[in-house]
Design an enzyme around this catalytic site. Structure first.
Site, PDB file in Angstrom:
ATOM      1  N   GLY A   1     -10.383   7.498  -2.667  1.00  0.00           N
ATOM      2  CA  GLY A   1     -10.584   6.537  -3.732  1.00  0.00           C
ATOM      3  C   GLY A   1      -9.870   6.997  -4.982  1.00  0.00           C
TER       4      GLY A   1
ATOM      5  N   GLU B   1      -7.380   2.286  -6.844  1.00  0.00           N
ATOM      6  CA  GLU B   1      -8.273   2.074  -5.708  1.00  0.00           C
ATOM      7  C   GLU B   1      -9.718   1.996  -6.207  1.00  0.00           C
ATOM      8  OE1 GLU B   1      -9.026   0.845  -3.094  1.00  0.00           O
ATOM      9  OE2 GLU B   1      -8.208   2.091  -1.484  1.00  0.00           O
TER      10      GLU B   1
ATOM     11  N   ARG C   1       0.054   8.942  -5.755  1.00  0.00           N
ATOM     12  CA  ARG C   1       0.559   8.438  -4.480  1.00  0.00           C
ATOM     13  C   ARG C   1       1.225   7.068  -4.619  1.00  0.00           C
ATOM     14  NH1 ARG C   1      -5.168   8.294  -4.582  1.00  0.00           N
ATOM     15  NH2 ARG C   1      -6.227   6.469  -3.687  1.00  0.00           N
TER      16      ARG C   1
ATOM     17  N   ASN D   1      -4.862  11.137   3.631  1.00  0.00           N
ATOM     18  CA  ASN D   1      -4.770  10.199   4.759  1.00  0.00           C
ATOM     19  C   ASN D   1      -4.585  10.956   6.060  1.00  0.00           C
ATOM     20  OD1 ASN D   1      -2.769   7.779   2.913  1.00  0.00           O
ATOM     21  ND2 ASN D   1      -4.978   7.867   3.157  1.00  0.00           N
TER      22      ASN D   1
ATOM     23  N   ARG E   1       0.854  -1.183   0.000  1.00  0.00           N
ATOM     24  CA  ARG E   1       0.000   0.000   0.000  1.00  0.00           C
ATOM     25  C   ARG E   1       0.894   1.238   0.000  1.00  0.00           C
ATOM     26  NH1 ARG E   1      -3.933   2.832   4.543  1.00  0.00           N
ATOM     27  NH2 ARG E   1      -4.814   4.353   3.093  1.00  0.00           N
ATOM     28  N   HIS E   2       0.495   2.249  -0.738  1.00  0.00           N
ATOM     29  CA  HIS E   2       1.261   3.494  -0.817  1.00  0.00           C
ATOM     30  C   HIS E   2       1.507   4.095   0.572  1.00  0.00           C
ATOM     31  CE1 HIS E   2      -2.328   5.831   0.168  1.00  0.00           C
ATOM     32  NE2 HIS E   2      -2.984   5.018  -0.648  1.00  0.00           N
ATOM     33  N   GLY E   3       2.471   5.006   0.658  1.00  0.00           N
ATOM     34  CA  GLY E   3       2.748   5.707   1.905  1.00  0.00           C
ATOM     35  C   GLY E   3       1.656   6.708   2.255  1.00  0.00           C
ATOM     36  N   GLU E   4       1.751   7.258   3.449  1.00  0.00           N
ATOM     37  CA  GLU E   4       0.749   8.226   3.919  1.00  0.00           C
ATOM     38  C   GLU E   4       0.668   9.428   2.985  1.00  0.00           C
ATOM     39  OE1 GLU E   4       0.105  10.104   8.232  1.00  0.00           O
ATOM     40  OE2 GLU E   4       1.584  11.208   7.025  1.00  0.00           O
ATOM     41  N   THR E   5      -0.563   9.860   2.703  1.00  0.00           N
ATOM     42  CA  THR E   5      -0.796  11.020   1.839  1.00  0.00           C
ATOM     43  C   THR E   5      -1.426  12.159   2.637  1.00  0.00           C
ATOM     44  OG1 THR E   5      -3.061  10.419   1.245  1.00  0.00           O
ATOM     45  CG2 THR E   5      -1.283   9.444  -0.072  1.00  0.00           C
TER      46      THR E   5
END
Length: 215
Positions: free
Chosen positions: A22, A85, A58, A15, A8-12
């Protein structure tokens, strides 16, 4: 044997603002960049032969940081919208608390992550049926696009005896991958954390999935 390292991608930014993300996109935060680089260090001994991400910023940012940190700038990142997503439609970028409450109400009062995970197709259908934008997808369409990514990668990149492939995607997409390949593990999956790693292995014509592996 082919090993897909599904991340899963890093924190955005969204987030960090506790908003559902989405098809809405936002860049990695400083913390998201940091964890992606740390993940690159942890993955340094894995020789990826290919890298796939969704076409969202992201995911691509995360993959670039992982590969550059581990010294794999020679690998071309292949962006594939099939790894996107879920589209949350009119719930996109909504506050997470509101989003979860609405989905719970639509499903008759679901109160736990375990039950939401078990009822993943129902969650997708509820979002699809209550969407006012016309953009949300039915669960079968999401399943189909994600499954086809792995089928195509096996055909394209699976010629060597042992192949490691990097996949960077999103939380609901990862839950859908579990539903496809290891549905019995879904109820215990909980929340898919930023920069978490699961491994999907294809060997002797069979897929097997290991959740949240420790590197």
């Amino acid at each position: 044997m082919i090993s897909f390292y599904i991340i899963r991608h890093g924190e955005t930014l969204l987030n960090s603002l506790n908003r559902a993300q989405g098809w809405s996109d936002s860049p990695l935060t400083c913390n998201g960049e940091k964890t992606a680089k740390e993940l690159g260090i942890k993955l340094k001994n894995i020789a990826f032969s290919a890298a796939y991400t969704s076409d969202m910023l992201r995911a691509e940012q995360t993959a670039k940081l992982i590969l550059s940190t581990k010294g794999n700038n020679d690998i071309k990142i292949q962006k594939d919208m099939r790894l996107r997503e879920w589209c949350l439609g009119s719930m996109d970028a909504e506050r997470n608390t509101t989003f979860i409450q609405m989905v719970s109400d639509w499903l008759g009062g679901v109160t736990s992550f375990a039950e939401l995970n078990r009822r993943l197709p129902d969650v997708a259908m509820a979002i699809y049926e209550h969407d006012t934008t016309g953009m949300a997808e039915p669960f079968q369409a999401i399943e189909s696009r994600l499954k086809s990514v792995f089928a195509d990668a096996v055909q394209k990149d699976g010629m060597q005896e042992n192949t490691d492939i990097l996949i960077v995607t999103h939380a609901f997409a990862i839950k859908t991958i579990f539903h496809l390949f290891a549905p019995e593990q879904l109820s215990g999956l909980g929340k898919v954390k930023n920069a978490s790693v699961s491994r999907l292995v294809f060997e002797n014509g069979v897929f097997s999935l290991e959740p949240d592996i420790q590197l």
